[in-house]
Scaffold this active site. Structure first.
Site, PDB file in Angstrom:
ATOM      1  N   ASP A   1      91.451 -50.564  13.173  1.00 18.79           N
ATOM      2  CA  ASP A   1      91.701 -49.399  14.018  1.00 18.79           C
ATOM      3  C   ASP A   1      92.993 -48.739  13.538  1.00 18.79           C
ATOM      4  O   ASP A   1      94.038 -49.380  13.483  1.00 18.79           O
ATOM      5  CB  ASP A   1      91.832 -49.868  15.466  1.00 18.79           C
ATOM      6  CG  ASP A   1      92.044 -48.739  16.446  1.00 18.79           C
ATOM      7  OD1 ASP A   1      92.254 -47.593  16.008  1.00 18.79           O
ATOM      8  OD2 ASP A   1      92.001 -49.004  17.657  1.00 18.79           O
TER       9      ASP A   1
ATOM     10  N   SER B   1      90.923 -48.074  27.327  1.00 18.29           N
ATOM     11  CA  SER B   1      90.587 -46.901  26.531  1.00 18.29           C
ATOM     12  C   SER B   1      89.173 -47.134  26.020  1.00 18.29           C
ATOM     13  O   SER B   1      88.882 -48.201  25.468  1.00 18.29           O
ATOM     14  CB  SER B   1      91.571 -46.743  25.369  1.00 18.29           C
ATOM     15  OG  SER B   1      91.196 -45.671  24.536  1.00 18.29           O
TER      16      SER B   1
ATOM     17  N   ASP C   1      90.488 -42.538  29.127  1.00 16.18           N
ATOM     18  CA  ASP C   1      91.347 -43.650  29.536  1.00 16.18           C
ATOM     19  C   ASP C   1      91.180 -43.896  31.026  1.00 16.18           C
ATOM     20  O   ASP C   1      91.188 -42.948  31.826  1.00 16.18           O
ATOM     21  CB  ASP C   1      92.816 -43.329  29.257  1.00 16.18           C
ATOM     22  CG  ASP C   1      93.160 -43.383  27.777  1.00 16.18           C
ATOM     23  OD1 ASP C   1      92.346 -43.918  26.993  1.00 16.18           O
ATOM     24  OD2 ASP C   1      94.239 -42.889  27.406  1.00 16.18           O
TER      25      ASP C   1
END
Length: 337
Positions: free
Chosen positions: A59, A254, A238
């Protein structure tokens, strides 16, 4: 360290000692994990702590955070400690033979060495990472919102179990979720910055899901950073819950519906990083070799901190903290592990 961002609630004392806290943490984690798997129809799988640096699987977060890297002698390769498993999970769903409507979850442990440390942020990240296969007609806000509602229900059910077992914590989870886009939030509070807007709406509504995060808003800035190659910025968000100890919003999750071939190319272009399309993960997605999915991460320590009404994430996880932060916390009744 930016001490000015450290919150020290006046008169704070935890109602649980360290041993009681550890017992409560186990109850919360065991219960929430079970409820989440039941409500979202997920199967637990094992997951990596690190991935190959050139795989494109890590990520990228906001694109500036540095992953922890190390070389592997036997492979003549470099590996990276994961920031999250957002991309890995999508490949795992295919490799493990999951079908539409089925999903997986895992315990994800990560190191984010560039994190700004405060009450909610640690360099050690522990969360439940989950991912689920969906069909193309399900790539819509209705699917996203129903999943948010199911996650909040799992959290509320966990709170009830904790109250029955320990008794001393007052209920604080509002099950009725307020959904609002990041642009609507800006329109509502045009004079506030992004974090101030979050605090304002959450103080009022208690449980809020801010949608459409990543794209540029009318003020020329995104509400918050998002990597362009996993969430669809039109179908993500979120989950925030009011933390009464800190009198502020607390991000619990998230999540989002993931990019398809079209949205990924569009977002890579907007983020000026089209070169990522040549990485193995991205090539597989663009070739149609990965399933359509939705997924997210749910903070384990944050849920424990919230439900136990702690003032600092270091009260529910063992990490490293600057000496000055430890001293200030200790002097104000916050005992970091």
């Amino acid at each position: 360290m930016t001490i000015e961002h450290l919150s020290l609630p006046q008169g704070y004392r935890s109602s649980l000692n360290r041993k009681q806290t550890q017992q409560a943490i186990k109850l919360i984690k065991d219960t929430f994990e079970r409820k989440l798997a039941e409500n979202l129809q997920l199967t637990r799988v094992s997951a990596p702590l690190f991935v190959e640096a050139d795989s494109g699987l890590n990520d990228n977060l906001n694109g500036v955070e540095r992953p922890v890297r190390f070389d592997i002698r036997e492979m003549q390769k470099e590996a990276e400690i994961v920031h999250s498993l957002a991309k890995w999970k999508r490949m795992a769903l295919k490799e493990y033979g999951f079908e539409a409507g089925e999903g997986l979850y895992t315990d994800m442990n990560a190191i984010r060495r560039d994190e700004d440390l405060d009450n909610l942020h640690s360099i050690y990240v522990d969360q439940w990472d989950w991912e689920k296969i969906i069909l193309r007609p399900q790539r819509n806000k209705q699917t996203l919102r129903q999943t948010v509602i199911d996650i909040v229900r799992s959290l509320k059910e966990t709170e009830r179990v904790l109250q029955a077992a320990m008794g001393q914590t007052a209920p604080l989870i509002e099950e009725n979720v307020t959904f609002i886009t990041s642009q609507q939030l800006l329109d509502r509070y045009p004079l506030l910055d992004a974090k101030q807007r979050e605090n304002a709406i959450v103080r009022e509504k208690k449980t809020v899901f801010i949608e459409e995060i990543g794209g540029v808003l009318s003020d020329g800035r995104p509400h918050d950073g998002r990597a362009p190659d996993y969430d669809d910025w039109q179908l993500n968000g979120d989950l925030l819950i009011f933390n009464p100890v800190l009198d502020s919003a607390m991000e619990i999750s998230s999540m989002g519906i993931r990019v398809d071939e079209v949205s990924m190319i569009t977002q890579l272009q907007q983020a000026d990083c089209l070169q990522r399309s040549l990485l193995p993960f991205h090539k597989a997605l663009l070739a149609g070799n990965l399933p359509l999915t939705m997924g997210g991460g749910i903070g384990q320590s944050r849920i424990c901190m919230l439900l136990l009404q702690k003032a600092h994430i270091g009260e529910v996880q063992a990490s490293l903290w600057p000496p000055l932060m430890r001293k200030l916390c200790h002097d104000n009744g916050i005992e970091l592990l």
